[in-house]
Design a protein around this motif. Structure first.
Motif, short mmCIF file in Angstrom:
data_model
loop_
_atom_site.label_atom_id
_atom_site.label_comp_id
_atom_site.label_asym_id
_atom_site.label_seq_id
_atom_site.Cartn_x
_atom_site.Cartn_y
_atom_site.Cartn_z
N MET A 1 0.83 -1.19 0.00
CA MET A 1 0.00 0.00 0.00
C MET A 1 0.88 1.25 0.00
N VAL A 2 1.84 1.25 0.92
CA VAL A 2 2.78 2.36 1.00
C VAL A 2 3.56 2.45 -0.32
N ASP A 3 3.96 1.29 -0.85
CA ASP A 3 4.72 1.27 -2.11
C ASP A 3 3.90 1.89 -3.24
N ARG A 4 2.62 1.60 -3.22
CA ARG A 4 1.77 2.08 -4.29
C ARG A 4 1.63 3.61 -4.20
N LEU A 5 1.63 4.12 -2.97
CA LEU A 5 1.38 5.55 -2.78
C LEU A 5 2.63 6.41 -2.93
N VAL A 6 3.80 5.76 -2.82
CA VAL A 6 5.01 6.54 -2.58
C VAL A 6 5.26 7.60 -3.66
N ASN A 7 5.03 7.26 -4.91
CA ASN A 7 5.29 8.25 -5.96
C ASN A 7 4.00 8.84 -6.54
N SER A 8 2.92 8.65 -5.82
CA SER A 8 1.66 9.11 -6.38
C SER A 8 1.49 10.62 -6.19
N GLU A 9 0.75 11.19 -7.11
CA GLU A 9 0.53 12.62 -7.04
C GLU A 9 -0.31 12.97 -5.82
N GLY A 10 -1.26 12.09 -5.51
CA GLY A 10 -2.12 12.32 -4.35
C GLY A 10 -1.31 12.41 -3.07
N ASN A 11 -0.32 11.55 -2.97
CA ASN A 11 0.51 11.56 -1.77
C ASN A 11 1.27 12.88 -1.63
N SER A 12 1.91 13.34 -2.69
CA SER A 12 2.65 14.61 -2.58
C SER A 12 1.71 15.77 -2.31
N ARG A 13 0.52 15.72 -2.93
CA ARG A 13 -0.44 16.79 -2.71
C ARG A 13 -0.86 16.83 -1.24
N ARG A 14 -1.12 15.64 -0.68
CA ARG A 14 -1.55 15.60 0.72
C ARG A 14 -0.45 16.09 1.65
N ILE A 15 0.80 15.70 1.36
CA ILE A 15 1.89 16.13 2.23
C ILE A 15 2.09 17.64 2.14
N THR A 16 2.01 18.18 0.92
CA THR A 16 2.10 19.63 0.76
C THR A 16 1.00 20.34 1.54
N ALA A 17 -0.19 19.76 1.51
CA ALA A 17 -1.31 20.36 2.24
C ALA A 17 -1.05 20.37 3.74
N VAL A 18 -0.49 19.28 4.25
CA VAL A 18 -0.19 19.22 5.69
C VAL A 18 0.85 20.26 6.05
N GLU A 19 1.89 20.36 5.22
CA GLU A 19 2.92 21.39 5.46
C GLU A 19 2.27 22.77 5.51
N GLY A 20 1.36 23.01 4.57
CA GLY A 20 0.69 24.30 4.51
C GLY A 20 -0.11 24.59 5.76
N CYS A 21 -0.76 23.57 6.30
CA CYS A 21 -1.58 23.78 7.50
C CYS A 21 -0.74 24.13 8.72
N PHE A 22 0.51 23.64 8.76
CA PHE A 22 1.37 23.98 9.89
C PHE A 22 2.06 25.32 9.68
N GLY A 23 2.11 25.77 8.44
CA GLY A 23 2.70 27.07 8.15
C GLY A 23 4.19 27.09 8.38
#
Ligand code: ZN
Ligand code: ZN
Length: 267
Positions: A1-23
């Protein structure tokens, strides 16, 4: 599951969103191989009582923060490397149900989920990520082989460098300890020990080196050689949060009833 997500666009988008929420106060979270496995609001037992905290489970980290504005703004970011984490379910405490203990060497605390199902999901995802992380560390750990000893040249030793008695002659031949490289006599090199980086067969070693090697192989076979990979996690005292984090992130109390079921796992 993790392998499938690792290079996915959704994953990078979600991580960017989390970074944004912490400012700007938050750490950068995007990293090669990192996957955001899930997130949700949990009730964390803090020093001043239960507080809602947004938790983010990455394949290698557990990140959480105070909820300033749900899904928009988080503060007081904490980052826990998963390789240090161990967890176990805890009994209900008053109105707090579906809890588990998160133990790390630096800090341990209880969190509570809105439903039993959420607890099950969180715990199994955390446990699997911790396990995978430890496996990965174990695999990637560079083998710290000490370099082979430089052999002392025959000519520089006329007597055995260990017993200092045997004089080398045509009959009393010189031998080399494969561990320290010393020139030794036959009697001082009767032991053989495995030095895996040099050979798959046991090799000639002198008595002190034999003792060294025996002690070391005994230790490592009992797993006491190095902490970290599979060493026991020494938990600190459990219970209400004793750190100062609550003083730094006051003002996030969103009021209303919590916990609310908000967990998303991206599997
Ligand atoms: Zn000797
Ligand atoms: Zn030696």
């Amino acid at each position: 599951m993790v392998d499938r997500l690792v290079n996915s666009e959704g994953n990078s988008r979600r991580i960017t969103a989390v970074e944004g929420c912490f400012g700007a106060a938050g750490q950068p979270l995007a990293a090669p191989g990192r996957v955001l496995v899930g997130e949700g609001t949990l009730t964390k037992q803090c020093r001043k009582g239960p507080k809602p905290r947004q938790f983010f489970l990455f394949n290698d980290l557990l990140v959480y923060g105070a909820v300033v504005l749900s899904r928009r703004r988080y503060a007081g970011q904490r980052i826990i490397p998963l390789e240090q984490v161990s967890i176990r379910a805890v009994p209900d405490e008053g109105d707090l149900h579906n809890g588990w203990l998160i133990q790390t060497p630096a800090k341990s605390f209880k969190v509570f989920a809105a439903t039993a199902l959420e607890r099950t999901e969180w715990m199994s995802h955390i446990e699997r990520c911790v396990r995978d992380q430890l496996d990965r560390k174990r695999r990637d750990k560079p083998t710290v082989d000490e370099p082979a000893a430089v052999w002392v040249p025959d000519a520089s030793a006329s007597t055995c460098m260990r017993c200092h008695r045997t004089r080398f002659t045509a009959l009393n031949r010189r031998h080399h300890c494969r561990k320290c490289g010393f020139v030794v006599c036959a009697a001082c090199s009767e032991h053989r020990h495995l030095i895996p980086q040099q050979s798959s067969r046991p090799l000639r070693v002198c008595p002190p080196c034999y003792e060294d090697l025996s002690v070391n192989s005994h230790n490592s076979s009992h797993g006491t050689s190095r902490r970290g990979s599979n060493g026991p996690v020494v938990p600190c005292a459990a219970g209400p949060d004793s750190s100062d984090e609550d003083s730094s992130d006051s003002g996030e109390d969103i009021g209303g009833s919590f916990p609310v079921s908000t967990t998303d796992f991206y599997s």
